[in-house]
Structures are given as C-alpha cells and as structure tokens.
Design a protein around this motif. Sequence first.
Motif, PDB file in Angstrom:
ATOM      1  N   TYR A 275      45.735  41.486  42.271  1.00 59.60           N
ATOM      2  CA  TYR A 275      45.575  42.877  41.859  1.00 59.60           C
ATOM      3  C   TYR A 275      45.321  43.014  40.356  1.00 59.60           C
ATOM      4  N   PRO A 276      46.095  42.337  39.485  1.00 63.68           N
ATOM      5  CA  PRO A 276      45.819  42.484  38.041  1.00 63.68           C
ATOM      6  C   PRO A 276      44.406  42.035  37.658  1.00 63.68           C
ATOM      7  N   TYR A 277      43.945  40.932  38.236  1.00 62.92           N
ATOM      8  CA  TYR A 277      42.605  40.454  37.919  1.00 62.92           C
ATOM      9  C   TYR A 277      41.547  41.387  38.502  1.00 62.92           C
ATOM     10  N   PHE A 278      41.808  41.934  39.673  1.00 61.72           N
ATOM     11  CA  PHE A 278      40.896  42.900  40.288  1.00 61.72           C
ATOM     12  C   PHE A 278      40.707  44.112  39.374  1.00 61.72           C
ATOM     13  N   ARG A 279      41.790  44.602  38.825  1.00 65.82           N
ATOM     14  CA  ARG A 279      41.718  45.757  37.924  1.00 65.82           C
ATOM     15  C   ARG A 279      40.851  45.460  36.707  1.00 65.82           C
ATOM     16  N   LYS A 280      40.979  44.245  36.169  1.00 67.12           N
ATOM     17  CA  LYS A 280      40.203  43.868  34.982  1.00 67.12           C
ATOM     18  C   LYS A 280      38.710  43.747  35.303  1.00 67.12           C
ATOM     19  N   LYS A 281      38.392  43.333  36.514  1.00 61.21           N
ATOM     20  CA  LYS A 281      37.010  43.054  36.912  1.00 61.21           C
ATOM     21  C   LYS A 281      36.521  44.000  38.008  1.00 61.21           C
ATOM     22  N   LEU A 282      37.028  45.223  38.031  1.00 63.65           N
ATOM     23  CA  LEU A 282      36.735  46.180  39.098  1.00 63.65           C
ATOM     24  C   LEU A 282      35.228  46.348  39.328  1.00 63.65           C
ATOM     25  N   LYS A 283      34.473  46.595  38.273  1.00 60.86           N
ATOM     26  CA  LYS A 283      33.039  46.817  38.419  1.00 60.86           C
ATOM     27  C   LYS A 283      32.354  45.594  39.030  1.00 60.86           C
ATOM     28  N   HIS A 284      32.710  44.416  38.565  1.00 65.29           N
ATOM     29  CA  HIS A 284      32.133  43.177  39.090  1.00 65.29           C
ATOM     30  C   HIS A 284      32.417  43.030  40.585  1.00 65.29           C
ATOM     31  N   TYR A 285      33.678  43.231  40.993  1.00 64.23           N
ATOM     32  CA  TYR A 285      34.034  43.062  42.402  1.00 64.23           C
ATOM     33  C   TYR A 285      33.384  44.113  43.290  1.00 64.23           C
ATOM     34  N   MET A 286      33.304  45.343  42.819  1.00 62.84           N
ATOM     35  CA  MET A 286      32.657  46.384  43.618  1.00 62.84           C
ATOM     36  C   MET A 286      31.178  46.049  43.829  1.00 62.84           C
ATOM     37  N   LYS A 287      30.518  45.571  42.784  1.00 60.43           N
ATOM     38  CA  LYS A 287      29.112  45.199  42.889  1.00 60.43           C
ATOM     39  C   LYS A 287      28.934  44.016  43.833  1.00 60.43           C
ATOM     40  N   THR A 288      29.798  43.021  43.721  1.00 61.33           N
ATOM     41  CA  THR A 288      29.714  41.829  44.570  1.00 61.33           C
ATOM     42  C   THR A 288      29.920  42.179  46.039  1.00 61.33           C
ATOM     43  N   VAL A 289      30.937  42.957  46.333  1.00 65.96           N
ATOM     44  CA  VAL A 289      31.220  43.352  47.720  1.00 65.96           C
ATOM     45  C   VAL A 289      30.061  44.159  48.290  1.00 65.96           C
ATOM     46  N   SER A 290      29.533  45.070  47.507  1.00 65.00           N
ATOM     47  CA  SER A 290      28.432  45.909  47.970  1.00 65.00           C
ATOM     48  C   SER A 290      27.156  45.101  48.182  1.00 65.00           C
ATOM     49  N   ASN A 291      26.828  44.241  47.237  1.00 67.76           N
ATOM     50  CA  ASN A 291      25.582  43.471  47.330  1.00 67.76           C
ATOM     51  C   ASN A 291      25.625  42.391  48.403  1.00 67.76           C
ATOM     52  N   ASN A 292      26.766  41.712  48.547  1.00 71.66           N
ATOM     53  CA  ASN A 292      26.864  40.579  49.468  1.00 71.66           C
ATOM     54  C   ASN A 292      27.341  40.964  50.858  1.00 71.66           C
ATOM     55  N   GLN A 293      27.774  42.207  51.037  1.00 73.39           N
ATOM     56  CA  GLN A 293      28.301  42.661  52.330  1.00 73.39           C
ATOM     57  C   GLN A 293      29.421  41.748  52.824  1.00 73.39           C
ATOM     58  N   GLU A 294      30.258  41.271  51.896  1.00 75.25           N
ATOM     59  CA  GLU A 294      31.389  40.422  52.251  1.00 75.25           C
ATOM     60  C   GLU A 294      32.669  41.073  51.737  1.00 75.25           C
ATOM     61  N   PRO A 295      33.722  41.072  52.546  1.00 73.49           N
ATOM     62  CA  PRO A 295      34.972  41.706  52.129  1.00 73.49           C
ATOM     63  C   PRO A 295      35.683  40.913  51.032  1.00 73.49           C
ATOM     64  N   LEU A 296      36.566  41.581  50.323  1.00 76.72           N
ATOM     65  CA  LEU A 296      37.381  40.968  49.277  1.00 76.72           C
ATOM     66  C   LEU A 296      38.838  41.325  49.527  1.00 76.72           C
ATOM     67  N   MET A 297      39.698  40.323  49.626  1.00 79.84           N
ATOM     68  CA  MET A 297      41.123  40.576  49.773  1.00 79.84           C
ATOM     69  C   MET A 297      41.740  40.688  48.384  1.00 79.84           C
ATOM     70  N   ILE A 298      42.516  41.737  48.175  1.00 80.51           N
ATOM     71  CA  ILE A 298      43.223  41.937  46.921  1.00 80.51           C
ATOM     72  C   ILE A 298      44.695  41.699  47.212  1.00 80.51           C
ATOM     73  N   THR A 299      45.232  40.620  46.638  1.00 81.65           N
ATOM     74  CA  THR A 299      46.610  40.232  46.921  1.00 81.65           C
ATOM     75  C   THR A 299      47.563  40.934  45.959  1.00 81.65           C
ATOM     76  N   ARG A 300      48.754  41.230  46.474  1.00 74.92           N
ATOM     77  CA  ARG A 300      49.776  41.914  45.680  1.00 74.92           C
ATOM     78  C   ARG A 300      51.087  41.168  45.823  1.00 74.92           C
ATOM     79  N   LYS A 301      51.965  41.353  44.838  1.00 78.86           N
ATOM     80  CA  LYS A 301      53.248  40.650  44.825  1.00 78.86           C
ATOM     81  C   LYS A 301      54.092  40.951  46.051  1.00 78.86           C
ATOM     82  N   ASN A 302      54.063  42.166  46.517  1.00 79.14           N
ATOM     83  CA  ASN A 302      54.912  42.558  47.643  1.00 79.14           C
ATOM     84  C   ASN A 302      54.311  42.208  48.997  1.00 79.14           C
TER      85      ASN A 302
END
Length: 101
Positions: free
Chosen positions: A15-42
Amino acid sequence: MLRTWGGILMDATSYPYFRKKLKHYMKTVSNNQEPLMITRKNKRNVVLISVEEYSTLLENQFILSHLESRAWLQSPDHVAPTPEVVAEAMAESATAEVEEP
C-alpha cells in the motif's frame, strides 16, 4: 512482486509503495488489462482492475446467473452469440427487473 490469489498469479505491491506510484500503477493496469494486488498490513488486501476488466466480470456474472445461459454454455454444441444478441438479452433482463410503480 508476484502473488498468487485464488490460483491466479498477479502483480502485487504494498500500500505505501502503491500510494507513491499511483499514476504509474493506474496506467499499467489500464494499458495491460492485468489486475494489481495491493497488500496491506492487516491482510485486508485489495485488487485494482481496469474498467474494461470490471465490465467483463459483470457481464460474465450476469450470463452465469441465468440457468438457461449456463446450460447453453455447458452444452457441447453451442455457438457463441453475437455481441448484439448478448446486449439484447441484457436489455430485456434489465427492463424485466424494473418494477413499475
């Protein structure tokens, strides 16, 4: 990092890294049509998917929720319907589910 969830291998990030790279991950998921799991401590992980993938999931859920469609899909000699036939069936079902006042 790759993770397996429900037998599906997908890219994952914290989650912390996702927040830092939000734009990158959104673009990657949209362009590649592949899901991304965002892991959290809990351990309450989430998955980011494109709107196209989400639409496909909803369409599949709709089709499989009707016994006639499921039986047709399981028959050995079925022919795939055209997109127009699927859209018409979905429209008919949607209007049938709307209750008149």
